[in-house]
Design a protein around this motif. Structure first.
Motif, PDB file in Angstrom:
ATOM      1  N   TRP A  87     -14.535  -1.136  -8.049  1.00  0.00           N
ATOM      2  CA  TRP A  87     -13.570  -0.716  -7.015  1.00  0.00           C
ATOM      3  C   TRP A  87     -13.792  -1.472  -5.705  1.00  0.00           C
ATOM      4  O   TRP A  87     -13.074  -1.269  -4.734  1.00  0.00           O
TER       5      TRP A  87
ATOM      6  N   LEU B 154      -5.250  -0.026  -3.529  1.00  0.00           N
ATOM      7  CA  LEU B 154      -5.873   0.158  -2.212  1.00  0.00           C
ATOM      8  C   LEU B 154      -7.289  -0.444  -2.154  1.00  0.00           C
ATOM      9  O   LEU B 154      -8.064  -0.122  -1.271  1.00  0.00           O
ATOM     10  N   HIS B 155      -7.625  -1.333  -3.109  1.00  0.00           N
ATOM     11  CA  HIS B 155      -8.883  -2.084  -3.108  1.00  0.00           C
ATOM     12  C   HIS B 155      -8.997  -2.875  -1.802  1.00  0.00           C
ATOM     13  O   HIS B 155      -7.990  -3.379  -1.340  1.00  0.00           O
TER      14      HIS B 155
ATOM     15  N   GLN C 178      -6.209   4.968   2.346  1.00  0.00           N
ATOM     16  CA  GLN C 178      -7.089   5.564   1.323  1.00  0.00           C
ATOM     17  C   GLN C 178      -7.247   7.061   1.581  1.00  0.00           C
ATOM     18  O   GLN C 178      -7.226   7.867   0.640  1.00  0.00           O
ATOM     19  N   TRP C 179      -7.382   7.446   2.853  1.00  0.00           N
ATOM     20  CA  TRP C 179      -7.454   8.882   3.158  1.00  0.00           C
ATOM     21  C   TRP C 179      -6.160   9.584   2.719  1.00  0.00           C
ATOM     22  O   TRP C 179      -6.204  10.663   2.107  1.00  0.00           O
TER      23      TRP C 179
ATOM     24  N   TRP D 237     -12.362  -0.377  -2.035  1.00  0.00           N
ATOM     25  CA  TRP D 237     -12.833   0.975  -1.704  1.00  0.00           C
ATOM     26  C   TRP D 237     -14.302   0.861  -1.293  1.00  0.00           C
ATOM     27  O   TRP D 237     -15.175   0.654  -2.134  1.00  0.00           O
TER      28      TRP D 237
ATOM     29  N   THR E  14     -17.387   3.455  -5.356  1.00  0.00           N
ATOM     30  CA  THR E  14     -17.195   2.643  -4.155  1.00  0.00           C
ATOM     31  C   THR E  14     -18.391   1.729  -3.889  1.00  0.00           C
ATOM     32  O   THR E  14     -19.470   1.904  -4.468  1.00  0.00           O
TER      33      THR E  14
ATOM     34  N   ASN F  29     -12.679   5.721   5.400  1.00  0.00           N
ATOM     35  CA  ASN F  29     -11.575   6.435   4.724  1.00  0.00           C
ATOM     36  C   ASN F  29     -11.734   7.954   4.780  1.00  0.00           C
ATOM     37  O   ASN F  29     -10.980   8.682   4.127  1.00  0.00           O
TER      38      ASN F  29
ATOM     39  N   TRP G 268       0.842  -1.204   0.000  1.00  0.00           N
ATOM     40  CA  TRP G 268       0.000   0.000   0.000  1.00  0.00           C
ATOM     41  C   TRP G 268       0.879   1.256   0.000  1.00  0.00           C
ATOM     42  O   TRP G 268       0.562   2.234  -0.681  1.00  0.00           O
TER      43      TRP G 268
ATOM     44  N   LEU H 144      -4.309   3.790  -7.336  1.00  0.00           N
ATOM     45  CA  LEU H 144      -5.451   3.822  -6.400  1.00  0.00           C
ATOM     46  C   LEU H 144      -6.068   2.433  -6.242  1.00  0.00           C
ATOM     47  O   LEU H 144      -6.516   2.053  -5.162  1.00  0.00           O
TER      48      LEU H 144
END
Ligand SMILES: Nc1ncnc2c1ncn2[C@@H]1O[C@H](C[S@+](CC[C@H]([NH3+])C(=O)[O-])CC(=O)[O-])[C@@H](O)[C@H]1O
Length: 330
Positions: A291, A89-90, A163-164, A92, A106, A136, A44, A86
């Motif tokens: 996602w 980071l699944h 994720q944030w 979401w 999402t 997130n 990540w 991005l």
């Protein structure tokens, strides 16, 4: 991971009315990061480092799809490297987010919950906010969009923190953070928030009354609690304690009626208790997407009778209740 990504927020907190807790919070974060090594963290972190620089754009926190809006479409290669980084980071779960044309679709349309909540709460302008179990940070961004002075989100799930960080790589705000903490990690004397949100958390707690008492202590006198949780439809004080899973979730402990919830809030000393929304969760609000490729609500409902979960319980219905910490202790 160390404290570095959280420092701009902690500095900002240090200058707010909550500055006295800066160093204790920093120590709790360091402790939790030390204790919560996750096997996927290096992967990540590499994805975060691979997020491309983007042309300058306007941040949008005041509409369903939170993110960055540029003047035109992104160059295709840039769009692809942004999506690929991005996607590491699944899954979401909370959103949606739109970063210069890349739409993170999402599992949850969290904007629908926000719309139900936002119309009922005290205006957030200039308020210090705590969002317990913030995921997130999607709702946190919306709270900033509604004028909150500072939003401290806490969530023990490290992926949601990452994720944030990915979204904030572009939005570059120091007045919102998703800190890698559970509510039990907060300093025992922390208090002073104008609004505390607990959305989608109560049914995961084994001691719901203790959770409500903790939320009250975190508020300043007169401050507002926004409580969103699963409820049983119908009148009177009733409670479902699922003997096993509920809609495939292992950690659902208590599903009360809204009448029971109101009694619990009253017993904890809250005042001004009101139920502002009761809504069944529809498949338009929660489903699998590109996602979030795991199973979701439609897979967890009875295929013949969608008013029941696969376990035979009533299908998910969620309520929003608002209440205040009394101005002075009784
Ligand atoms: N001890 C804990 N302390 C704090 N958070 C916790 C704890 N345990 C789990 N969580 C976190 O609580 C969140 C519950 S989701 C609600 C998200 C958002 N609020 C939403 O309303 O969409 C449930 C749902 O999907 O509705 C997860 O992000 C957990 O990691």
């Amino acid at each position: 991971m160390d404290l570095t990504p959280f420092e701009p927020f902690l500095d900002r907190l240090g200058r707010s009315g909550l500055g006295a807790w800066r160093s204790t919070l920093a120590a709790s974060i360091a402790l939790r990061l030390g204790a919560r090594a996750h096997g996927d963290l290096p992967r990540w972190e590499r994805a975060l480092a691979q997020l491309p620089d983007l042309p300058s754009a306007r941040s949008r926190l005041d509409r369903a799809c939170v993110g960055l809006q540029g003047a035109g479409a992104l160059d295709a290669d840039l769009g692809r490297s942004l999506s690929e980084a991005l996607m590491v980071l699944h899954p979401w779960r909370k959103g949606p987010f739109c970063i210069q044309g890349v739409h993170i679709d999402t599992e949850w349309r969290s904007d629908l919950k926000w719309d139900r909540v936002a119309q009922a709460i005290a205006p957030l302008a200039d308020r210090l906010v705590l969002d317990v179990g913030c995921g997130n940070g999607y709702h946190g961004w919306r709270m900033l969009g509604a004028g909150a002075r500072l939003v401290m989100g806490i969530d023990p799930t490290l992926l949601f923190v990452l994720q944030w960080l990915a979204i904030n790589r572009y939005l570059e705000r120091d007045d919102l953070a998703v800190l890698p903490l559970g509510i039990e990690d907060l300093p025992g004397d922390l208090t002073g928030f104008d609004t505390v949100f607990s959305m989608g958390v109560l049914y995961h707690r084994r001691s719901p009354i203790d959770h409500l008492m903790e939320l009250q202590r975190l508020l300043r006198p007169g401050g507002e609690l926004v409580l969103e949780t699963l409820v049983l439809e119908g009148e009177g004080e009733r409670l479902l304690v699922p003997p096993g899973r509920y809609a495939a979730m292992r950690n659902v402990w208590f599903i009360p009626t809204v009448d029971a919830l109101a009694v619990w809030l009253g017993r904890c000393g809250f005042t001004g208790i009101r139920v502002v929304d009761v809504t069944p969760t529809g498949q338009d609000e929660q489903c699998s997407t590109a996602w979030m490729r795991f199973q979701s609500l439609p897979d967890h409902l009875d295929p013949i009778d969608s008013s029941r979960t696969v376990e035979g319980h009533p299908a998910p219905v969620r309520a929003v209740l608002i209440a205040n910490r009394p101005e002075a202790s009784p």
